[in-house]
Design an enzyme around this catalytic site. Structure first.
Site, PDB file in Angstrom:
ATOM      1  NE  ARG A  71     -84.031  -8.808 -38.091  1.00  0.00           N
ATOM      2  CZ  ARG A  71     -84.453  -7.557 -37.937  1.00  0.00           C
ATOM      3  NH1 ARG A  71     -84.423  -6.985 -36.744  1.00  0.00           N
ATOM      4  NH2 ARG A  71     -84.921  -6.870 -38.964  1.00  0.00           N
ATOM      5  CE1 TYR A 123     -67.992 -21.235 -19.584  1.00  0.00           C
ATOM      6  CE2 TYR A 123     -69.154 -19.311 -20.413  1.00  0.00           C
ATOM      7  CZ  TYR A 123     -68.541 -20.532 -20.636  1.00  0.00           C
ATOM      8  OH  TYR A 123     -68.474 -21.037 -21.908  1.00  0.00           O
ATOM      9  CG  ASP A 198     -74.609 -17.308 -15.181  1.00  0.00           C
ATOM     10  OD1 ASP A 198     -75.561 -18.104 -15.325  1.00  0.00           O
ATOM     11  OD2 ASP A 198     -73.501 -17.494 -15.717  1.00  0.00           O
ATOM     12  CE  LYS A 223     -73.510 -24.663 -19.985  1.00  0.00           C
ATOM     13  NZ  LYS A 223     -73.662 -23.522 -20.871  1.00  0.00           N
TER      14      LYS A 223
END
Length: 913
Positions: A71, A123, A198, A223
């Site tokens: 982690r 978005y 972004d 993406k």
């Protein structure tokens, strides 16, 4: 022998991706080389692996080592983050579980009272998270037009503005934001504000916002960085140590760091980022140019007419592979999206596969419609995300979809192949929008807005059903085995262009009626939009309005016709959209005995739903291939090869029909299980389990089921199925041990029958013998439960006797079924003597069928293709007058039940599920 190291020689720890041995100066590597070369001089693999290993471990041994818990840190993720930083011009990089997780990490730097400036074309997920912070976190969010840097000035407040959130290009309108100018303005007016970008649409290959003044950049690595849509990931990059420290703390605390395996996949995907995007944006430019040439409004920064192309070229290295365009009509856009084949309907972008979507219906549906309208987001917007397929195929597929949807038409000019259809020219966009907005008002005023003529006849058929095993036990949790029976309901839709709708239900009280479309109770309709599903409950307001205002008084004495008419009108009205109301006649006939418990209502529902969905253009079936060149003398044209209609109706079409057939069944039966309509649409056989009794509701097809010959006998004895079911329930309460034991035995029979029906190694004779034995055992249990009938026992005794020796079972409301290949005409005669009607049929055959026999009358004996192209109003190739169309309807209505199936089969090539 180990090499001797001279301590006087200086050893250079060359930065990635420089090789370790040469010392001569080198020019900087190009981006594609940086992508493909994954080397970290601070992390060397002990075995010299050419691919970074997956350290698939949660913990690490030892104390005070570099890693202790995945982690907090993992070598595979460290390699990935080093690589992402390298190609992003960044000092720090973090990999987390998704793009939204990345934004969440960034936004956690905010505190109550802070103000955020964000774009107005964001978005949908970004908008949703900002709204949550605004409502629950005490953060003020200002949505402004970030394409104009001066529009931010009134909201920039030193000491208050904590963050500025930008996207460029924006999603989905591809607006351009001048990141460099805005960054300079913010630094001057509110130096403490963090500028976040972004960069998902561009990826580091085409744009690196840190080079233009941004403080933090994030990408949805799902993406372009990954490129294959086989993982979820997000990356964050920055050059400020203080911000990196804050975000590292959040990631370690929250635990949303990317897993080792996904880190490995993402690292692999980034190696091909440059070559993928080169192909994708090259094809995107071709697509944008084609759409722009046809007259559509296209949003793509690569086009010369994009208003901010110069700004984009100053801050980016290419236009990208996402574009969007409008058609001027939402319904047309929906038809275009639905007609594509290579362009998969999906949210997201950046995959090697090309995707198509309507943002207002999909990715941006979470934004309130009023807000979408305020921000100028068109409801008819189509977004295209271009993949790496051959651009010729992509252009051809899109062209065909545009043509099929009516968005373009063949050009009269021989130098131009297609032109945009006149209905969608820019001069008509406003009038079309006004027409759509006024639809509900016009409907209440009785103004009919009819679509262009539909001259095709649609011929539909759907099978009935039998319950092979589990009858009268399914309500108690026993699995029922249902199968289609090849006695069918047929529906024929014939066009009429007089503003009227008419029906004839030949086998349902022989009901006929005609309505003026404008007289239907449109004021009671709440239409279900294209692509949306019907709510779980019926629209009782519409049901009541149809029942009280649309039906003739004489129908009160025809209860079956009444509910059939209500179901038909309900589907017709609630599915109408865009102000278009096709005028036609619908005639239904059935070779199924009505009210015999054989799914006659479900097959009617499937036929009616299919017809209405086709006429409202909510579903489509494969058209003729589109012309690839203008016809010339001697051109043989397209040669049609029949494939016997196998699996010709697409699964998504069948699923849509099934959903709406189930709505009709709710009107006809109140609370149906969905078994009957599912069998009518999909055919074959399925196993159905009712929810409850520790089980989940479900319907599973029985793969490999063999069609079996079947002699169906109608006992002609009306039976109250609800009363029979209630009787079993009463006995279960009175004699729980007996009835529960019977139910368990019937469940075992159903399980064994399911295995037999799906067993490919059983011969037909073996299957018949096994099923016959199970039928005998099952019937004995039904007799004990008290659901048999003297008529059925009489049929059973007749068929069991020598020389027939057949097994008989209860199939519905008193019928008998016989599994045997041999058809015994003398048995049929004997049953007829006893006043029972017998039908030679089969179980397990095809489901829904569609035929469009256009042109059949002009050339008797010719075989039409299903379906034909809608004829051009100016075309002289096909000339079928209303007399010809009526001839098929007249023939359909006058055929005897015995002739109907064979006549329908000979009309042409049926498409079946």
């Amino acid at each position: 022998m180990a090499p001797v190291i001279d301590p006087k020689v200086t050893h250079h720890d060359l930065p990635t991706p420089e090789p370790e041995s040469p010392l001569r100066p080198r020019q900087p590597y190009r981006f594609s080389t940086l992508c493909a070369t994954v080397e970290n001089p601070y992390q060397k693999d002990q075995y010299g692996s050419s691919s970074v290993p997956i350290y698939q471990t949660a913990t690490f041994k030892g104390i005070s080592g570099e890693y202790d818990y995945s982690r907090s840190g993992n070598p595979t993720r460290s390699h990935l983050e080093h690589h992402i930083a390298k190609i992003s011009s960044a000092q720090h990089a973090f990999a987390v579980s998704s793009g939204m997780a990345a934004l969440d990490v960034i936004l956690r730097m905010l505190k109550p009272g802070d103000e955020v400036i964000a774009g107005d074309d964001l978005y949908g997920g970004t908008n949703r998270l900002l709204t949550y912070l605004k409502v629950h976190g005490g953060v003020t969010v200002h949505h402004v037009n970030t394409t104009d840097p001066t529009s931010l000035h009134p909201y920039i407040k030193a000491g208050k503005t904590a963050m500025v959130l930008l996207e460029s290009p924006t999603n989905p309108l591809l607006k351009i934001v001048d990141i460099a100018t805005i960054s300079a303005d913010i630094k001057e007016r509110a130096p403490d504000a963090v500028i976040v970008v972004d960069n998902t649409m561009m990826s580091p290959y085409l744009q690196r916002p840190l080079e233009h003044g941004a403080d933090v950049v994030y990408d949805s690595a799902t993406k372009y960085l990954s490129g294959h849509h086989d993982l979820m990931a997000g990356v964050i990059t920055c050059n400020r140590d203080d911000l990196a420290k804050q975000m590292a703390f959040v990631i370690n605390s929250v635990g949303n760091a990317l897993t080792p395996f996904d880190s490995f996949l993402l690292l692999r995907g980034t190696k091909t980022l440059a070559v993928r995007m080169d192909r994708q944006q090259s094809s995107a430019m071709s697509v944008a140019t084609m759409l722009d040439g046809l007259g559509f409004k296209v949003h793509y920064p690569g086009l010369p007419n994009h208003p901010d192309r110069a700004i984009h070229e100053r801050i980016a290295d290419g236009p990208g592979a996402v574009l969007s365009f409008t058609t001027g009509d939402k319904a047309m856009s929906e038809r275009i999206v639905g007609a594509t084949r290579l362009w998969a309907i999906s949210v997201s972008f950046g995959c090697v596969n090309s995707l198509i979507s309507m943002p207002c219906v999909m990715s941006h549906a979470s934004i309130d419609p009023a807000v979408r309208a305020e921000r100028g987001l068109p409801e008819d917007l189509i977004r295209l995300c271009v993949g790496i397929e051959d651009p010729v195929d992509l252009l051809d597929d899109l062209e065909r979809a545009l043509l099929e949807a009516g968005a373009i038409t063949l050009a009269a000019d021989e130098h131009q192949r297609y032109v945009r259809a006149s209905v969608a020219h820019e001069g008509h966009v406003i009038s079309r929008a006004v027409e759509k907005l006024a639809f509900n008002d016009n409907a209440s005023l009785g103004i009919s807005q009819q679509r262009s003529k539909e001259d095709r006849e649609w011929f539909i058929s759907a099978p009935g059903k039998v319950i092979l095993f589990g009858e009268h036990a399914v309500v108690h949790g026993v699995t029922a085995i249902a199968a289609s029976v090849d006695l069918r309901c047929y529906g024929l839709a014939s066009p009429r262009h007089d503003g009227k709708l008419s029906v004839r239900f030949a086998d349902i009280d022989n009901f006929s009626h005609e309505w003026k479309l404008d007289d239907l109770p449109w004021d009671a309709v709440t239409p279900v939009g294209m692509g949306n599903e019907h709510p779980e409950g019926l629209d009782e307001q519409l049901v009541n309005a149809i029942s009280s205002r649309a039906l003739p008084p004489s129908i009160e004495g025809q209860p079956k016709a009444k509910v059939a008419a209500v179901a038909f009108l309900y589907l017709y009205m609630i599915l109408a959209h865009g102000g278009e109301r096709p005028s036609f006649n619908f005639t239904s006939r059935s070779t199924l005995p009505i009210s015999a418990g054989l799914g006659s209502s479900a097959s009617f529902s499937a036929c009616a739903a299919t017809t209405i969905l086709l006429l409202h253009q909510r579903i489509s079936v494969p058209p003729l291939p589109l012309p690839t060149r203008l016809p010339h003398e001697g051109d043989p044209g397209h040669i049609h090869i029949s494939h016997q209609g196998r699996r010709a109706i697409a699964p998504k079409v069948a699923e849509e029909v099934n959903r709406w057939a189930f709505v009709a069944e709710k009107i006809l039966h109140g609370n149906p299980s969905g078994v009957d309509n599912s069998v009518s649409v999909f055919g074959g056989a399925l196993a159905y389990t009712k929810a409850g009794f520790g089980k989940k509701s479900g319907m599973d097809p029985i793969q490999g089921f063999k069609s079996l010959r079947f002699l169906l006998t109608n006992s002609k004895v009306p039976r109250d199925t609800k009363k029979l079911v209630a009787g079993v329930g009463d006995r279960k309460r009175e004699e729980p041990e007996l009835i529960n034991g019977l139910l368990n035995s019937i469940q075992s029979i159903s399980d064994e029958a399911r295995r037999c029906l799906a067993d490919p190694e059983l011969s037909r004779e073996q299957l018949l013998n096994a099923i016959s034995a199970l039928i005998e055992e099952n019937h004995a249990h039904l007799v004990t439960m008290g659901v048999s009938h003297p008529s059925l026992e009489a049929i059973k005794a007749k068929t069991k006797s020598t020389p027939y020796c057949l097994s008989t079972k209860l199939t519905g409301a008193g019928g008998g079924g016989y599994f045997k290949e041999t058809i015994l005409q003398d048995l049929i005669a004997a049953l007829s003597t006893d006043n029972f009607d017998a039908y030679v049929t089969s179980v397990g055959g095809s489901g829904l069928g569609i035929l469009s026999p256009y042109g059949q009358h002009a050339q008797p004996g010719s075989v039409p293709v299903t379906p034909p192209e809608t004829p051009n109003s100016n075309s002289k190739e096909i000339d079928v007058d209303s007399t010809g169309l009526e001839a098929l309807r007249a023939c359909f209505e006058t055929k005897t039940n015995g002739e109907l199936a064979g006549w329908a089969e000979e009309l042409g090539r049926w498409l079946f599920v």
